[in-house]
Motif scaffolding. Structure first.
Motif, short mmCIF file in Angstrom:
data_model
loop_
_atom_site.label_atom_id
_atom_site.label_comp_id
_atom_site.label_asym_id
_atom_site.label_seq_id
_atom_site.Cartn_x
_atom_site.Cartn_y
_atom_site.Cartn_z
N ARG A 1 -19.72 -32.24 -35.62
CA ARG A 1 -18.42 -32.72 -35.14
C ARG A 1 -17.44 -32.82 -36.31
O ARG A 1 -16.25 -32.51 -36.17
CB ARG A 1 -18.60 -34.09 -34.46
N TRP A 2 -17.94 -33.26 -37.47
CA TRP A 2 -17.08 -33.34 -38.66
C TRP A 2 -16.61 -31.95 -39.07
O TRP A 2 -15.44 -31.75 -39.40
CB TRP A 2 -17.85 -34.01 -39.80
N ILE A 3 -17.52 -30.96 -39.06
CA ILE A 3 -17.14 -29.59 -39.40
C ILE A 3 -16.07 -29.10 -38.43
O ILE A 3 -15.06 -28.50 -38.84
CB ILE A 3 -18.38 -28.66 -39.35
N GLU A 4 -16.27 -29.34 -37.15
CA GLU A 4 -15.32 -28.90 -36.12
C GLU A 4 -13.96 -29.54 -36.32
O GLU A 4 -12.92 -28.87 -36.26
CB GLU A 4 -15.90 -29.27 -34.75
N ARG A 5 -13.95 -30.84 -36.58
CA ARG A 5 -12.69 -31.56 -36.73
C ARG A 5 -11.98 -31.17 -38.02
O ARG A 5 -10.76 -30.97 -38.04
CB ARG A 5 -12.95 -33.06 -36.72
N GLU B 1 -14.40 -24.36 -33.33
CA GLU B 1 -15.56 -23.67 -32.76
C GLU B 1 -16.03 -22.55 -33.67
O GLU B 1 -17.24 -22.33 -33.83
CB GLU B 1 -15.19 -23.10 -31.39
N ALA B 2 -15.08 -21.84 -34.28
CA ALA B 2 -15.44 -20.76 -35.19
C ALA B 2 -16.15 -21.30 -36.43
O ALA B 2 -17.09 -20.68 -36.95
CB ALA B 2 -14.19 -19.98 -35.60
N ALA B 3 -15.72 -22.47 -36.91
CA ALA B 3 -16.36 -23.07 -38.08
C ALA B 3 -17.80 -23.47 -37.78
O ALA B 3 -18.70 -23.26 -38.60
CB ALA B 3 -15.56 -24.29 -38.54
N GLU C 1 -27.28 -28.51 -27.01
CA GLU C 1 -26.64 -28.84 -25.73
C GLU C 1 -25.15 -29.09 -25.94
O GLU C 1 -24.33 -28.71 -25.11
CB GLU C 1 -27.30 -30.08 -25.13
N ARG C 2 -24.81 -29.70 -27.07
CA ARG C 2 -23.39 -29.97 -27.40
C ARG C 2 -22.76 -28.78 -28.11
O ARG C 2 -21.56 -28.51 -27.94
CB ARG C 2 -23.32 -31.22 -28.28
N TYR C 3 -23.56 -28.06 -28.90
CA TYR C 3 -23.04 -26.95 -29.70
C TYR C 3 -23.87 -25.69 -29.44
O TYR C 3 -24.81 -25.38 -30.17
CB TYR C 3 -23.05 -27.30 -31.19
N PRO C 4 -23.54 -24.93 -28.38
CA PRO C 4 -24.32 -23.73 -28.03
C PRO C 4 -24.25 -22.63 -29.08
O PRO C 4 -24.99 -21.66 -29.00
CB PRO C 4 -23.68 -23.28 -26.71
N GLN C 5 -23.37 -22.79 -30.06
CA GLN C 5 -23.31 -21.79 -31.14
C GLN C 5 -24.66 -21.66 -31.84
O GLN C 5 -24.98 -20.59 -32.37
CB GLN C 5 -22.23 -22.17 -32.17
N LEU C 6 -25.46 -22.72 -31.85
CA LEU C 6 -26.78 -22.66 -32.47
C LEU C 6 -27.67 -21.66 -31.73
O LEU C 6 -28.38 -20.86 -32.35
CB LEU C 6 -27.43 -24.04 -32.49
N CYS C 7 -27.64 -21.70 -30.39
CA CYS C 7 -28.43 -20.75 -29.59
C CYS C 7 -27.90 -19.33 -29.76
O CYS C 7 -28.68 -18.37 -29.85
CB CYS C 7 -28.38 -21.14 -28.12
N GLU C 8 -26.58 -19.19 -29.77
CA GLU C 8 -25.98 -17.86 -29.89
C GLU C 8 -26.33 -17.20 -31.22
O GLU C 8 -26.65 -16.01 -31.26
CB GLU C 8 -24.46 -17.99 -29.73
N ALA C 9 -26.29 -17.99 -32.30
CA ALA C 9 -26.63 -17.43 -33.62
C ALA C 9 -28.10 -17.02 -33.67
O ALA C 9 -28.46 -15.99 -34.25
CB ALA C 9 -26.32 -18.44 -34.71
N GLU C 10 -28.96 -17.82 -33.04
CA GLU C 10 -30.38 -17.51 -33.01
C GLU C 10 -30.63 -16.21 -32.24
O GLU C 10 -31.42 -15.35 -32.67
CB GLU C 10 -31.14 -18.66 -32.36
#
Length: 244
Positions: A108-112, A121-123, A189-198
């Motif tokens: 959340r800190w990275i996103e903000r 989201e890109a970060a 669940e909060r940040y699906p980017q983890l699944c997408e990168a995997e």
């Protein structure tokens, strides 16, 4: 993992301890192999189906596992699907997800800090790709050392070493890579980017398009990735569903 169920009316203390140990074995088997039927658990653990049902009743009462209708991919056969038992969020928490809150706060800190919105989201996506890249070297070595037809199995073993309890099995015109445990499921669940990168790194490691059919983060019992045979890549576009 929390221990569940006290033996009634003060039988020997060793019996109560044995009951808790067996109950934990049942839950661990579900973690390692994914949602399971009573018959599957009985066979894996060397127990009677009646004994498995008794332990499952206690685990359900403690919100460690829950019964659900077995999810069927592809053509559905006649009759009702078998009932399977899957770990609940509470049951997964009992294993090794104690840093979920910290991880969500960090993302959340990275996103903000990146400005939120699309930039945020890109970060997060960039972080997710960097994270999986740091893990991928060991996966790459395992995959490249295996013959092409065994590479999904090699990847599954490498993932299991990182706590994902992964298996590979044959599927129509391809294979399915199943991760029965995800140490970052609540964060994903909060940040699906983890699944997408995997998913992206699986595709690169295996040298073919892959498709994520299900994820624990989206409420499925198992993270399932479809891997087509390299000569049948086009078939992947019609396989299963994409939870994203």
């Amino acid at each position: 993992m929390k221990n569940v169920g006290e033996a009634p009316a003060a039988p020997a203390e060793e019996l109560a301890t044995g009951e808790r140990s067996t109950r934990n074995r049942v839950a661990r088997s579900i973690l390692d192999h994914g949602p399971s039927t009573v018959a599957e658990l009985a066979k894996r653990l060397g127990l009677t189906q009646a004994a498995v049902r008794r332990h499952l009743d206690a685990l359900v009462a403690d919100d460690v596992v829950a019964a659900r209708e077995q999810r069927v991919y592809g053509a559905r056969t006649r009759g009702r699907p078998a009932k399977v038992f899957a770990l609940t969020d509470c049951g997964r928490d009992a294993f090794d997800q104690s840093y979920d809150s910290l991880a969500v706060d960090a993302l959340r800190w990275i996103e903000r800090t990146a400005g939120g919105g699309a930039a945020g989201e890109a970060a997060v996506a960039a972080f997710a790709r960097d994270r999986i890249e740091s893990q991928a070297e060991a996966y790459r070595e395992a995959v490249e050392a295996a013959p092409p037809e065994k590479r999904a199995e090699a990847l599954a073993r490498a993932l299991s070493a990182d706590g994902y309890a992964a298996t590979a099995r044959n599927a129509p015109v391809g294979q399915q890579l199943c991760q029965h445990h995800c140490p970052v499921a609540h964060v994903a669940e909060r940040y699906p980017q983890l699944c997408e990168a995997e998913t992206e790194i699986f595709s690169r490691l295996l040298g073919t398009h892959v498709q994520r059919l299900a994820t624990i983060a989206h409420g499925d019992g198992v993270c399932t990735t479809y891997i087509p045979h390299t000569t049948s890549t086009a078939s992947a576009s019609t396989a299963g569903r994409n939870p994203a």
